[in-house]
Design an enzyme around this catalytic site. Structure first.
Site, PDB file in Angstrom:
ATOM      1  N   ASP A   1       0.825  -1.187  -0.048  1.00  0.00           N
ATOM      2  CA  ASP A   1      -0.006   0.012   0.101  1.00  0.00           C
ATOM      3  C   ASP A   1       0.882   1.466   0.112  1.00  0.00           C
ATOM      4  OD1 ASP A   1      -3.130   1.081   0.817  1.00  0.00           O
ATOM      5  OD2 ASP A   1      -1.236   2.190   1.779  1.00  0.00           O
TER       6      ASP A   1
ATOM      7  N   TYR B   1       3.185   9.769  -0.030  1.00  0.00           N
ATOM      8  CA  TYR B   1       4.188   8.986   0.709  1.00  0.00           C
ATOM      9  C   TYR B   1       5.548   9.151   0.016  1.00  0.00           C
ATOM     10  CZ  TYR B   1       0.419   6.305   2.406  1.00  0.00           C
ATOM     11  OH  TYR B   1      -0.925   6.246   3.206  1.00  0.00           O
TER      12      TYR B   1
ATOM     13  N   LYS C   1      -2.896   5.997  -4.054  1.00  0.00           N
ATOM     14  CA  LYS C   1      -3.952   7.015  -3.876  1.00  0.00           C
ATOM     15  C   LYS C   1      -3.968   8.262  -4.480  1.00  0.00           C
ATOM     16  CE  LYS C   1      -3.992   4.808   0.763  1.00  0.00           C
ATOM     17  NZ  LYS C   1      -2.081   4.562   0.592  1.00  0.00           N
TER      18      LYS C   1
ATOM     19  N   HIS D   1      -7.651   9.482  -1.416  1.00  0.00           N
ATOM     20  CA  HIS D   1      -6.993   9.557  -0.079  1.00  0.00           C
ATOM     21  C   HIS D   1      -7.750  10.244   1.021  1.00  0.00           C
ATOM     22  CE1 HIS D   1      -2.447   9.225   1.181  1.00  0.00           C
ATOM     23  NE2 HIS D   1      -3.469   9.136   2.339  1.00  0.00           N
TER      24      HIS D   1
END
Length: 280
Positions: free
Chosen positions: A50, A55, A80, A113
């Site tokens: 994931d 990120y 996302k 998200h």
């Protein structure tokens, strides 16, 4: 050489596709570290990874998956759409960029998200993901951090129910009411921060005592609890021993008494933002 996958069960999603119930998260891990950590996770037997644009490690995740030697169809990859990319055109651009960074072809699952309701674009963004799914450019589509009103809105507007809602969920925030709504709608519940980071959860005397009874760690107790109540769960670690330990949760069983004790830990306390407030 990878080891055999652990006996991780699959969850069948509303669209008929299957997702491993226990996976690996890479939140707050830089790109190079994510590549190394994902390589360890895949070698240990994880098959769900994931990530997210936020990120900053989609490229590292992609490199690790490609280097693993595993067939692409054996690794389930989620990413996302970030808050700045809501709206049809921005979502399309953001999706293309994520696919390019990952370098893995068709993603298995793409989530919105956060609803970021003040922009009032999450429904348009959802319809765009459905459009991408229908075009075969992503296999499944879902959401993250959506509250019941957000879910109701996108389902009413599009006629399509998300297969997953990934939300903060751990024994201090058990989200019972939301999980009941998910069950009614056929939405799979996926837990982020499943081990309650920075809350002291893993030092809670209740969990420490349950762990001692079973000869396991408090983290393993919490992950077993998630699996037992039907959650998809994506613990994060960059430490090889913990990456392995988080997967070793299939050789013990929690009792009814254990579950009752864990149920009593719910405080309704969030670590992350309130989805109704963030971007309102």
């Amino acid at each position: 050489m990878t080891s055999a996958p652990a006996l991780v069960p699959d969850v069948t999603l509303l669209d008929g596709r299957a997702i491993p119930q226990l996976g690996f998260g890479v939140f707050k891990v830089d790109d190079d570290t994510a590549e190394t950590a994902v390589a360890h996770a895949l070698a240990a037997g994880y098959r769900l990874i994931d990530t997210a644009k936020l990120y900053g490690n989609e490229a590292g995740v992609g490199r690790a998956v490609r280097a693993s030697g595993l067939p692409r169809e054996d690794v389930y990859v989620t990413t996302k759409i970030w808050n700045d990319d809501h709206g049809r055109e921005r979502t399309l651009r953001a999706f293309d960029a994520s696919v390019e960074r990952l370098g893995l072809g068709v993603p298995d699952l793409v989530l919105i998200h956060w609803p970021f309701p003040g922009q009032d674009l999450y429904s348009e963004t959802w319809s765009t993901l459905v459009e991408l799914r229908d075009a075969g450019r992503v296999r499944s589509v879902g959401v993250s951090n959506f509250q019941p009103a957000h879910l109701a809105r996108i389902i009413a507007d599009s006629g399509v129910t998300p297969v997953v809602n990934q939300v903060e969920l751990h024994p201090y925030l058990q989200q019972r009411a939301l999980r009941e709504i998910h069950a009614e709608l056929g939405i799979a519940t996926e837990a982020w921060s499943p081990l309650g980071r920075d809350t002291g959860l893993l030092d809670d005397p209740v969990l420490v005592a349950i762990a001692a009874r079973h000869g396991v760690t408090p983290a393993q107790v919490v992950l077993r609890w998630h699996l037992d109540i039907g959650n998809i769960v994506i613990p994060k670690s960059v430490t090889p021993s913990r990456i392995q330990a988080n997967l070793d949760v299939f050789d013990f069983a929690l009792t009814e008494e254990d579950h009752e004790e864990i149920a009593g830990l719910d405080r309704g306390a969030r670590i992350g933002p309130d989805p109704d407030v963030l971007g309102a």
